[in-house]
Every structure is written in C-alpha cells, then in structure tokens.
Write a protein that holds these residues in place. Structure first.
Motif, PDB file in Angstrom:
ATOM      1  N   LEU A 165     -14.397  -0.868  21.167  1.00 31.61           N
ATOM      2  CA  LEU A 165     -13.467  -1.941  20.843  1.00 31.61           C
ATOM      3  C   LEU A 165     -12.647  -2.307  22.077  1.00 31.61           C
ATOM      4  N   ALA A 166     -12.724  -3.575  22.500  1.00 25.62           N
ATOM      5  CA  ALA A 166     -11.966  -4.037  23.664  1.00 25.62           C
ATOM      6  C   ALA A 166     -10.848  -5.004  23.285  1.00 25.62           C
ATOM      7  N   ALA A 167     -10.984  -5.682  22.141  1.00 24.54           N
ATOM      8  CA  ALA A 167      -9.975  -6.659  21.748  1.00 24.54           C
ATOM      9  C   ALA A 167      -9.987  -6.859  20.240  1.00 24.54           C
ATOM     10  N   TYR A 168      -8.809  -7.239  19.720  1.00 26.33           N
ATOM     11  CA  TYR A 168      -8.706  -7.557  18.294  1.00 26.33           C
ATOM     12  C   TYR A 168      -7.545  -8.522  18.079  1.00 26.33           C
ATOM     13  N   GLN A 169      -7.591  -9.212  16.962  1.00 27.47           N
ATOM     14  CA  GLN A 169      -6.470  -9.999  16.475  1.00 27.47           C
ATOM     15  C   GLN A 169      -6.476  -9.893  14.969  1.00 27.47           C
ATOM     16  N   LEU A 170      -5.303  -9.621  14.378  1.00 32.85           N
ATOM     17  CA  LEU A 170      -5.230  -9.484  12.930  1.00 32.85           C
ATOM     18  C   LEU A 170      -3.897  -9.988  12.403  1.00 32.85           C
ATOM     19  N   GLU A 171      -3.896 -10.298  11.118  1.00 33.65           N
ATOM     20  CA  GLU A 171      -2.690 -10.737  10.428  1.00 33.65           C
ATOM     21  C   GLU A 171      -2.274  -9.673   9.432  1.00 33.65           C
ATOM     22  N   PHE A 172      -1.002  -9.270   9.487  1.00 36.86           N
ATOM     23  CA  PHE A 172      -0.431  -8.273   8.593  1.00 36.86           C
ATOM     24  C   PHE A 172       0.682  -8.923   7.791  1.00 36.86           C
ATOM     25  N   SER A 173       0.729  -8.638   6.488  1.00 36.48           N
ATOM     26  CA  SER A 173       1.843  -9.133   5.685  1.00 36.48           C
ATOM     27  C   SER A 173       2.133  -8.174   4.536  1.00 36.48           C
ATOM     28  N   VAL A 174       3.350  -8.254   4.045  1.00 34.89           N
ATOM     29  CA  VAL A 174       3.768  -7.525   2.849  1.00 34.89           C
ATOM     30  C   VAL A 174       3.854  -8.563   1.743  1.00 34.89           C
ATOM     31  N   THR A 175       3.219  -8.277   0.607  1.00 32.36           N
ATOM     32  CA  THR A 175       3.018  -9.326  -0.390  1.00 32.36           C
ATOM     33  C   THR A 175       3.904  -9.246  -1.630  1.00 32.36           C
ATOM     34  N   ASN A 176       4.605  -8.139  -1.852  1.00 31.83           N
ATOM     35  CA  ASN A 176       5.265  -8.001  -3.152  1.00 31.83           C
ATOM     36  C   ASN A 176       6.746  -7.646  -3.137  1.00 31.83           C
ATOM     37  N   ILE A 207       8.788  -1.540   9.141  1.00 29.21           N
ATOM     38  CA  ILE A 207       9.355  -2.516   8.221  1.00 29.21           C
ATOM     39  C   ILE A 207      10.572  -1.937   7.504  1.00 29.21           C
ATOM     40  N   VAL A 208      11.391  -2.833   6.981  1.00 21.97           N
ATOM     41  CA  VAL A 208      12.491  -2.477   6.095  1.00 21.97           C
ATOM     42  C   VAL A 208      12.260  -3.228   4.795  1.00 21.97           C
ATOM     43  N   THR A 209      12.243  -2.492   3.675  1.00 22.52           N
ATOM     44  CA  THR A 209      12.070  -3.114   2.367  1.00 22.52           C
ATOM     45  C   THR A 209      13.303  -2.842   1.515  1.00 22.52           C
ATOM     46  N   THR A 210      13.516  -3.697   0.537  1.00 22.28           N
ATOM     47  CA  THR A 210      14.594  -3.475  -0.417  1.00 22.28           C
ATOM     48  C   THR A 210      13.999  -3.343  -1.806  1.00 22.28           C
ATOM     49  N   GLY A 211      14.661  -2.534  -2.625  1.00 18.82           N
ATOM     50  CA  GLY A 211      14.170  -2.283  -3.974  1.00 18.82           C
ATOM     51  C   GLY A 211      13.361  -1.005  -4.021  1.00 18.82           C
ATOM     52  N   ASN A 212      12.932  -0.650  -5.225  1.00 15.92           N
ATOM     53  CA  ASN A 212      12.212   0.614  -5.412  1.00 15.92           C
ATOM     54  C   ASN A 212      10.698   0.476  -5.463  1.00 15.92           C
ATOM     55  N   ALA A 213      10.195  -0.743  -5.527  1.00 12.19           N
ATOM     56  CA  ALA A 213       8.740  -0.941  -5.610  1.00 12.19           C
ATOM     57  C   ALA A 213       8.068  -0.544  -4.295  1.00 12.19           C
ATOM     58  N   ARG A 214       6.888   0.054  -4.392  1.00  6.04           N
ATOM     59  CA  ARG A 214       6.096   0.363  -3.207  1.00  6.04           C
ATOM     60  C   ARG A 214       5.540  -0.944  -2.664  1.00  6.04           C
ATOM     61  N   PRO A 215       5.609  -1.144  -1.361  1.00  3.31           N
ATOM     62  CA  PRO A 215       5.082  -2.397  -0.815  1.00  3.31           C
ATOM     63  C   PRO A 215       3.557  -2.454  -0.877  1.00  3.31           C
ATOM     64  N   ALA A 216       3.056  -3.658  -1.081  1.00  7.06           N
ATOM     65  CA  ALA A 216       1.617  -3.914  -1.024  1.00  7.06           C
ATOM     66  C   ALA A 216       1.358  -4.697   0.262  1.00  7.06           C
ATOM     67  N   PHE A 217       0.290  -4.335   0.957  1.00  6.77           N
ATOM     68  CA  PHE A 217      -0.003  -4.937   2.251  1.00  6.77           C
ATOM     69  C   PHE A 217      -1.252  -5.789   2.181  1.00  6.77           C
ATOM     70  N   ALA A 218      -1.249  -6.877   2.935  1.00  4.94           N
ATOM     71  CA  ALA A 218      -2.445  -7.690   3.140  1.00  4.94           C
ATOM     72  C   ALA A 218      -2.754  -7.624   4.629  1.00  4.94           C
ATOM     73  N   LEU A 219      -3.999  -7.361   4.936  1.00  4.56           N
ATOM     74  CA  LEU A 219      -4.418  -7.229   6.328  1.00  4.56           C
ATOM     75  C   LEU A 219      -5.714  -8.001   6.501  1.00  4.56           C
ATOM     76  N   LYS A 220      -5.718  -8.925   7.454  1.00  4.92           N
ATOM     77  CA  LYS A 220      -6.914  -9.732   7.697  1.00  4.92           C
ATOM     78  C   LYS A 220      -7.282  -9.636   9.170  1.00  4.92           C
ATOM     79  N   LEU A 221      -8.416  -9.015   9.457  1.00  9.09           N
ATOM     80  CA  LEU A 221      -8.920  -8.966  10.829  1.00  9.09           C
ATOM     81  C   LEU A 221      -9.502 -10.328  11.147  1.00  9.09           C
TER      82      LEU A 221
END
Length: 144
Positions: A41-52, A109-123
């Motif tokens: 692996l020499a290079a990558y680009q990806l999108e990370f987000s928290v969805t919930n 990351i910093v989250t608020t509330g008690n719910a576990r965060p859900a992640f979306a990751l797109k290479l």
C-alpha cells in the motif's frame, strides 16, 4: 453598596450552581485500517463519519507503519464536524511499504450522550507504489 454586593453574589452563586448537569461527554480513539491484501500500500483516501450521535472530530494522528506514521492530509475546517476525508501517500520503495491489514490513522472524537457511536467508512481509492489503483478495503474500530 453592601446590598448590591450581596445581590451580585447570590446571582453569581445561582448561575454557577443552579445549572443543569452537563451531558455525558466521551473522548474516543478510533483506529482506521486499510487492507491491501498482498499488494504493498502506497496511497489511500477515505471518508470517515459518525452517523448516530453528536460528534466533534478533535484530532487525527498517523498509523503504525513507518510510511504512514505522519498524520494523513485533511481539511482542518472539515474535521470540526462529524465527517472528514483523510489521505496519505508514501514514496517508499515497494519492499518498504506495508501490505495486508495496516493501521493508517487514529481519529480522536468527542461524543455526547450515552449511545455508542456508529461509524461510516468509505475507501475512495488506494494505490501501489506506481500510482496504480489497487483493490483494498477499509475498516475502523474504537480502541478499548
């Protein structure tokens, strides 16, 4: 004058101690991996987000292998929300590049509330040392 000081003291005391309790705030570290199989692996680009849950991305650090030890490229303004695009590349020779499952970054990351965060990751893309697109996948998970 003493009366005004007493009123001011009472008002300040009420405003400091009469507030609602703060929401649960959690600091979390999310490891991001790219799996390039047997191809270096020499290079990558990806999108990370928290969805919930309400989230702020507060930091991004590099991965564990030497070619990706420095933090990836990202837009500091974009990372202040719940989503960020990160990218990195290395000019190392193929024999010095990682292959297989490689930790390329850790996102804080910093989250608020008690719910576990859900992640979306797109290479969005991954490439070898010649700049040729390779087949790869990306996963992420919270550090224990």
């Amino acid at each position: 004058m003493k009366c005004w000081l007493a009123i001011l003291f009472c008002a300040l005391t009420f405003s400091l101690f009469g507030q609602q309790p703060a929401a649960d705030v959690h600091f979390r570290a999310i490891d991001v991996y790219v799996d390039s199989g047997s191809t270096p692996l020499a290079a990558y680009q990806l999108e990370f987000s928290v969805t919930n849950v309400p989230t702020t991305i507060v930091g991004i650090e590099g991965g564990s292998p030497k070619p990706f030890r420095e933090p990836p490229f990202y837009d500091p303004k974009a990372m202040q929300g719940e989503r960020v695009i990160i990218a990195a590349f290395s000019t190392e020779a193929p024999e010095h590049l990682p292959s297989g499952k490689t930790r390329v970054a850790t996102i804080h990351i910093v989250t608020t509330g008690n719910a576990r965060p859900a992640f979306a990751l797109k290479l969005q893309t991954a490439a070898d040392s010649k700049g040729k697109r390779i087949s790869a996948s990306a996963i992420c998970g919270e550090k224990p």
